[in-house]
Design a protein around this motif. Structure first.
Motif, PDB file in Angstrom:
ATOM      1  N   PRO A   1       0.819  -1.226   0.000  1.00  0.00           N
ATOM      2  CA  PRO A   1       0.000   0.000   0.000  1.00  0.00           C
ATOM      3  C   PRO A   1       0.852   1.275   0.000  1.00  0.00           C
ATOM      4  CG  PRO A   1      -0.753  -1.507   1.700  1.00  0.00           C
ATOM      5  CD  PRO A   1       0.513  -2.092   1.142  1.00  0.00           C
ATOM      6  N   GLY A   2       2.085   1.182   0.467  1.00  0.00           N
ATOM      7  CA  GLY A   2       2.964   2.348   0.435  1.00  0.00           C
ATOM      8  C   GLY A   2       3.470   2.677  -0.958  1.00  0.00           C
ATOM      9  N   HIS A   3       3.241   1.771  -1.913  1.00  0.00           N
ATOM     10  CA  HIS A   3       3.745   1.959  -3.269  1.00  0.00           C
ATOM     11  C   HIS A   3       2.655   2.369  -4.249  1.00  0.00           C
ATOM     12  CE1 HIS A   3       7.386  -0.867  -2.332  1.00  0.00           C
ATOM     13  NE2 HIS A   3       7.435   0.293  -1.690  1.00  0.00           N
ATOM     14  N   ILE A   4       1.539   2.819  -3.708  1.00  0.00           N
ATOM     15  CA  ILE A   4       0.468   3.311  -4.577  1.00  0.00           C
ATOM     16  C   ILE A   4      -0.047   4.633  -4.026  1.00  0.00           C
ATOM     17  CG2 ILE A   4      -0.305   1.028  -5.356  1.00  0.00           C
ATOM     18  CD1 ILE A   4      -2.661   2.626  -3.083  1.00  0.00           C
ATOM     19  N   ARG A   5      -0.750   5.354  -4.897  1.00  0.00           N
ATOM     20  CA  ARG A   5      -1.454   6.558  -4.473  1.00  0.00           C
ATOM     21  C   ARG A   5      -2.892   6.414  -4.951  1.00  0.00           C
ATOM     22  NH1 ARG A   5      -2.204  11.287  -7.128  1.00  0.00           N
ATOM     23  NH2 ARG A   5      -0.627  10.903  -8.708  1.00  0.00           N
ATOM     24  N   PHE A   6      -3.822   6.721  -4.066  1.00  0.00           N
ATOM     25  CA  PHE A   6      -5.230   6.652  -4.459  1.00  0.00           C
ATOM     26  C   PHE A   6      -5.558   7.819  -5.372  1.00  0.00           C
ATOM     27  CE2 PHE A   6      -5.463   3.935  -0.716  1.00  0.00           C
ATOM     28  CZ  PHE A   6      -6.250   2.906  -1.218  1.00  0.00           C
ATOM     29  N   LEU A   7      -6.207   7.520  -6.490  1.00  0.00           N
ATOM     30  CA  LEU A   7      -6.611   8.547  -7.442  1.00  0.00           C
ATOM     31  C   LEU A   7      -8.044   8.977  -7.189  1.00  0.00           C
ATOM     32  CD1 LEU A   7      -5.100   6.978 -10.667  1.00  0.00           C
ATOM     33  CD2 LEU A   7      -4.209   8.933  -9.399  1.00  0.00           C
ATOM     34  N   THR A   8      -8.849   8.075  -6.654  1.00  0.00           N
ATOM     35  CA  THR A   8     -10.250   8.408  -6.373  1.00  0.00           C
ATOM     36  C   THR A   8     -10.521   8.161  -4.899  1.00  0.00           C
ATOM     37  OG1 THR A   8     -10.938   6.180  -7.034  1.00  0.00           O
ATOM     38  CG2 THR A   8     -11.071   7.896  -8.712  1.00  0.00           C
ATOM     39  N   GLN A   9     -11.274   9.057  -4.305  1.00  0.00           N
ATOM     40  CA  GLN A   9     -11.630   8.915  -2.897  1.00  0.00           C
ATOM     41  C   GLN A   9     -12.820   7.982  -2.741  1.00  0.00           C
ATOM     42  OE1 GLN A   9      -9.546   9.922  -0.622  1.00  0.00           O
ATOM     43  NE2 GLN A   9      -8.440  10.623  -2.420  1.00  0.00           N
ATOM     44  N   GLU A  10     -13.732   8.085  -3.705  1.00  0.00           N
ATOM     45  CA  GLU A  10     -14.956   7.293  -3.625  1.00  0.00           C
ATOM     46  C   GLU A  10     -14.829   6.052  -4.494  1.00  0.00           C
ATOM     47  OE1 GLU A  10     -17.639   7.577  -1.654  1.00  0.00           O
ATOM     48  OE2 GLU A  10     -16.317   9.052  -0.735  1.00  0.00           O
ATOM     49  N   PRO A  11     -15.198   4.890  -3.956  1.00  0.00           N
ATOM     50  CA  PRO A  11     -15.193   3.693  -4.791  1.00  0.00           C
ATOM     51  C   PRO A  11     -16.281   3.786  -5.858  1.00  0.00           C
ATOM     52  CG  PRO A  11     -16.064   3.208  -2.609  1.00  0.00           C
ATOM     53  CD  PRO A  11     -15.603   4.627  -2.586  1.00  0.00           C
ATOM     54  N   ASP A  12     -16.067   3.144  -6.972  1.00  0.00           N
ATOM     55  CA  ASP A  12     -17.057   3.049  -8.036  1.00  0.00           C
ATOM     56  C   ASP A  12     -18.028   1.929  -7.654  1.00  0.00           C
ATOM     57  OD1 ASP A  12     -18.411   2.120 -10.348  1.00  0.00           O
ATOM     58  OD2 ASP A  12     -16.881   3.035 -11.628  1.00  0.00           O
ATOM     59  N   VAL A  13     -19.232   2.314  -7.322  1.00  0.00           N
ATOM     60  CA  VAL A  13     -20.216   1.364  -6.784  1.00  0.00           C
ATOM     61  C   VAL A  13     -20.490   0.229  -7.764  1.00  0.00           C
ATOM     62  CG1 VAL A  13     -22.545   1.101  -5.844  1.00  0.00           C
ATOM     63  CG2 VAL A  13     -21.252   3.194  -5.429  1.00  0.00           C
ATOM     64  N   LYS A  14     -20.596   0.566  -9.053  1.00  0.00           N
ATOM     65  CA  LYS A  14     -20.850  -0.465 -10.067  1.00  0.00           C
ATOM     66  C   LYS A  14     -19.701  -1.460 -10.095  1.00  0.00           C
ATOM     67  CE  LYS A  14     -21.604   2.099 -13.739  1.00  0.00           C
ATOM     68  NZ  LYS A  14     -21.677   3.503 -13.271  1.00  0.00           N
ATOM     69  N   LEU A  15     -18.470  -0.945  -9.981  1.00  0.00           N
ATOM     70  CA  LEU A  15     -17.307  -1.830 -10.000  1.00  0.00           C
ATOM     71  C   LEU A  15     -17.301  -2.754  -8.791  1.00  0.00           C
ATOM     72  CD1 LEU A  15     -14.158   0.156 -11.192  1.00  0.00           C
ATOM     73  CD2 LEU A  15     -15.377  -1.674 -12.366  1.00  0.00           C
ATOM     74  N   ILE A  16     -17.658  -2.221  -7.627  1.00  0.00           N
ATOM     75  CA  ILE A  16     -17.676  -3.046  -6.415  1.00  0.00           C
ATOM     76  C   ILE A  16     -18.607  -4.233  -6.612  1.00  0.00           C
ATOM     77  CG2 ILE A  16     -18.410  -3.140  -3.998  1.00  0.00           C
ATOM     78  CD1 ILE A  16     -17.380  -0.323  -3.699  1.00  0.00           C
ATOM     79  N   GLN A  17     -19.774  -3.954  -7.179  1.00  0.00           N
ATOM     80  CA  GLN A  17     -20.750  -5.020  -7.429  1.00  0.00           C
ATOM     81  C   GLN A  17     -20.136  -6.075  -8.344  1.00  0.00           C
ATOM     82  OE1 GLN A  17     -23.714  -5.207  -5.699  1.00  0.00           O
ATOM     83  NE2 GLN A  17     -23.414  -7.272  -6.539  1.00  0.00           N
ATOM     84  N   ARG A  18     -19.474  -5.603  -9.411  1.00  0.00           N
ATOM     85  CA  ARG A  18     -18.871  -6.532 -10.370  1.00  0.00           C
ATOM     86  C   ARG A  18     -17.744  -7.329  -9.710  1.00  0.00           C
ATOM     87  NH1 ARG A  18     -20.188  -4.517 -15.449  1.00  0.00           N
ATOM     88  NH2 ARG A  18     -19.665  -6.475 -16.477  1.00  0.00           N
ATOM     89  N   ILE A  19     -16.967  -6.661  -8.853  1.00  0.00           N
ATOM     90  CA  ILE A  19     -15.863  -7.335  -8.168  1.00  0.00           C
ATOM     91  C   ILE A  19     -16.425  -8.453  -7.286  1.00  0.00           C
ATOM     92  CG2 ILE A  19     -14.071  -7.057  -6.394  1.00  0.00           C
ATOM     93  CD1 ILE A  19     -13.689  -4.144  -7.596  1.00  0.00           C
ATOM     94  N   GLU A  20     -17.507  -8.137  -6.591  1.00  0.00           N
ATOM     95  CA  GLU A  20     -18.123  -9.150  -5.727  1.00  0.00           C
ATOM     96  C   GLU A  20     -18.724 -10.288  -6.543  1.00  0.00           C
ATOM     97  OE1 GLU A  20     -20.652  -6.738  -3.277  1.00  0.00           O
ATOM     98  OE2 GLU A  20     -18.936  -6.040  -2.092  1.00  0.00           O
ATOM     99  N   ASP A  21     -19.241  -9.953  -7.738  1.00  0.00           N
ATOM    100  CA  ASP A  21     -19.804 -10.986  -8.618  1.00  0.00           C
ATOM    101  C   ASP A  21     -18.718 -11.733  -9.391  1.00  0.00           C
ATOM    102  OD1 ASP A  21     -22.241 -10.054  -7.829  1.00  0.00           O
ATOM    103  OD2 ASP A  21     -22.651  -8.953  -9.687  1.00  0.00           O
ATOM    104  N   ARG A  22     -17.476 -11.261  -9.291  1.00  0.00           N
ATOM    105  CA  ARG A  22     -16.347 -11.841 -10.022  1.00  0.00           C
ATOM    106  C   ARG A  22     -16.503 -11.701 -11.530  1.00  0.00           C
ATOM    107  NH1 ARG A  22     -12.902 -11.446  -6.495  1.00  0.00           N
ATOM    108  NH2 ARG A  22     -11.472 -12.986  -7.326  1.00  0.00           N
ATOM    109  N   THR A  23     -17.139 -10.633 -11.990  1.00  0.00           N
ATOM    110  CA  THR A  23     -17.327 -10.434 -13.439  1.00  0.00           C
ATOM    111  C   THR A  23     -16.723  -9.108 -13.881  1.00  0.00           C
ATOM    112  OG1 THR A  23     -19.460  -9.358 -13.052  1.00  0.00           O
ATOM    113  CG2 THR A  23     -19.496 -11.724 -13.518  1.00  0.00           C
ATOM    114  N   ALA A  24     -15.677  -8.689 -13.206  1.00  0.00           N
ATOM    115  CA  ALA A  24     -15.288  -7.284 -13.344  1.00  0.00           C
ATOM    116  C   ALA A  24     -14.221  -6.977 -14.385  1.00  0.00           C
ATOM    117  CB  ALA A  24     -14.818  -6.749 -11.993  1.00  0.00           C
ATOM    118  N   ASP A  25     -13.566  -7.969 -15.005  1.00  0.00           N
ATOM    119  CA  ASP A  25     -12.413  -7.616 -15.831  1.00  0.00           C
ATOM    120  C   ASP A  25     -12.726  -6.596 -16.933  1.00  0.00           C
ATOM    121  OD1 ASP A  25     -10.339  -8.933 -14.468  1.00  0.00           O
ATOM    122  OD2 ASP A  25     -10.902 -10.841 -15.362  1.00  0.00           O
TER     123      ASP A  25
END
Length: 91
Positions: free
Chosen positions: A50-74
């Protein structure tokens, strides 16, 4: 917490992938799991200190979170990264 990080865009600030943009798809033993939907997929994410990255967005993308949880996100991750690059020319 950890869940707040999923779906957020990050940029690598150290390592051989400096400047690469990823989406956070999880965390494991103190590392963040990152995917770009191309080389690093949901099933084979990159483990990054985590020390080797910088966050570009403060808010998560809600649609992406759903896809990540569904494992269909690529595809969605790939599009999100491309979209981010387009709208933020410096990357």
């Amino acid at each position: 917490g950890r869940a707040k990080m999923n779906g957020r865009m990050v940029i690598a600030t150290a390592g051989h992938d400096v400047g690469e943009i990823y989406v956070v798809v999880g965390a494991q033993q103190g590392y963040l799991l990152l995917a770009d939907g191309v080389r690093k997929t949901l099933n084979h994410p990159k483990r990054k200190n985590p020390g080797h990255i910088r966050f570009l967005t403060q808010e998560p993308d809600v649609k992406l979170i759903q896809r990540i949880e569904d494992r269909t996100a690529d595809d969605a991750i790939r599009r999100a990264v491309q979209q981010y690059r387009k709208s933020n020319r410096q990357y």
